[in-house]
Design an enzyme around this catalytic site. Structure first.
Site, PDB file in Angstrom:
ATOM      1  CG  ASP A   1       7.566   9.968  -8.778  1.00 39.80           C
ATOM      2  OD1 ASP A   1       6.033   9.913  -8.866  1.00 39.80           O
ATOM      3  OD2 ASP A   1       8.109  10.264  -7.382  1.00 39.80           O
TER       4      ASP A   1
ATOM      5  CB  CYS B   1      -0.213  -8.447   3.074  1.00 33.91           C
ATOM      6  SG  CYS B   1       1.030  -7.303   2.246  1.00 33.91           S
TER       7      CYS B   1
ATOM      8  CB  CYS C   1       0.928  -8.856   7.909  1.00 35.80           C
ATOM      9  SG  CYS C   1       2.301  -8.027   8.742  1.00 35.80           S
TER      10      CYS C   1
ATOM     11  CB  CYS D   1       0.609   4.568   9.817  1.00 32.14           C
ATOM     12  SG  CYS D   1       0.759   6.194   9.176  1.00 32.14           S
TER      13      CYS D   1
ATOM     14  CB  CYS E   1       1.333   9.785   3.355  1.00 31.53           C
ATOM     15  SG  CYS E   1       2.725   9.150   3.579  1.00 31.53           S
TER      16      CYS E   1
ATOM     17  CB  CYS F   1       7.437   8.787   6.556  1.00 31.72           C
ATOM     18  SG  CYS F   1       7.205   7.455   7.615  1.00 31.72           S
TER      19      CYS F   1
ATOM     20  CB  CYS G   1       4.467   1.767   6.189  1.00 27.59           C
ATOM     21  SG  CYS G   1       4.720   2.365   4.331  1.00 27.59           S
TER      22      CYS G   1
ATOM     23  CB  CYS H   1       7.138  -4.417   5.240  1.00 27.15           C
ATOM     24  SG  CYS H   1       6.394  -5.663   3.895  1.00 27.15           S
TER      25      CYS H   1
END
Length: 310
Positions: free
Chosen positions: A133, A188, A191, A198, A214, A241, A244, A248
């Protein structure tokens, strides 16, 4: 066993030895299918004030522009799911789970450097760079190409066995290896739990995120005042945050990590963060990801969520 098979085995064994949960390998090529997607995302200003996202467009799409002679992208996943969540009751100030312990940039980067060192010792002349990152690398796309998972509706990498609470990291090296089959299925399905959960409507269609909406962006990347449009929508998140991810269904498979460096900092258990001085903040969070927002940003976030509740 051929040389390329032997080298691939060494890479996979080294990843496991250093504590990485998953390792996949993809050929270092131009991400042709990602170019129009990235361009569209930038043109719609979904990157908000993150001007750096528009830089090095070519390098983001081609690892050979980051590492001369690159042949392989080794994608790695490192679990950070905590043994126990910090207080996430309705009135508690909340921070993302990845920030509970030491800054992952330091912890994972050290492991990656050791990884490259081990490869040089066992194989010989190996040139490359390590990333966590920290450079224009499309880590989720490479993880998908390396067969580690698929990109969920919340744009995060999802692994069928373990969910999404992972740090992603890469080694880009000039060593040809046996490449894993890319993940070509989206599990996914229909779903929409992350989309529905969010609070700022940041999750769009086609696995896209409007970064400017976001909560992670608003509390970390945004350096100016948080727009009043988001009052009543922050749900007490003051750094990052996890909404999400928490909703899941695939994260029901998450298991606690075993990395001591990622255990919660003792001061995170305290609730009087708004009274923390700049000096104390810098001392306490010296090796924490929280320092990215700086004391001023942290206080801004706290005051914003406190005021939106009044």
């Amino acid at each position: 066993m051929s040389t390329i098979e032997k080298h691939t085995q060494i890479v996979k064994k080294t990843a496991s030895k250093l504590g990485f949960d998953y390792c996949g390998i993809a050929e270092a090529t131009f991400l042709e299918e990602e170019a129009p997607k990235l361009e569209n995302w930038l043109n719609k200003n979904y990157h908000g004030k993150m001007a750096y996202m528009a830089n090095h467009f070519d390098k983001r799409l081609d690892p050979r522009k980051l590492v001369e002679g690159a042949k392989s992208v080794v994608s790695l996943m490192f679990n950070y799911y905590p043994q126990q969540n910090l207080d996430e009751s309705r009135n508690a100030l909340k921070i993302a789970k990845y920030a509970y312990g030491e800054d992952y940039h330091f912890v994972i980067k050290d492991k990656l450097k050791e990884f490259l060192k081990c490869l040089k010792e066992e194989i010989g002349e190996v040139h490359g760079r390590v990333f966590v990152d920290s450079a224009p690398v499309m880590e989720r796309q490479w993880a998908v190409k390396a067969g580690l998972g698929w990109k969920g509706k919340n744009s995060l990498l999802l692994n069928k066995s373990s969910g999404s609470f992972f740090f992603l990291a890469e080694l880009i090296i000039d060593l040809p290896l046996i490449y894993d089959n890319p993940s070509d299925k989206d599990y996914c399905g229909t779903c929409t739990r992350c989309v529905d959960a969010c609070p700022t409507d940041a999750i769009l269609q086609d696995n896209l995120i409007d970064g400017s909406k976001c909560i992670s962006y608003l509390t970390i990347e945004l350096k100016e005042a948080i727009p009043d449009d988001f009052k009543g929508k922050m749900e007490n998140w003051v750094f990052g945050c996890d909404i999400c991810q928490d909703v899941c269904p695939w994260n029901r498979f998450s298991k606690p990590h075993k990395e001591e460096a990622f255990l919660p900092h003792a001061d995170l258990e305290k609730s009087a963060w708004e009274e923390m001085t700049k000096e104390t903040f810098n001392k306490v969070f010296k090796r924490s990801a929280l320092k990215r927002t700086k004391w001023e940003g942290f206080q801004r976030n706290i005051h914003f969520v406190k005021n939106e509740a009044s």
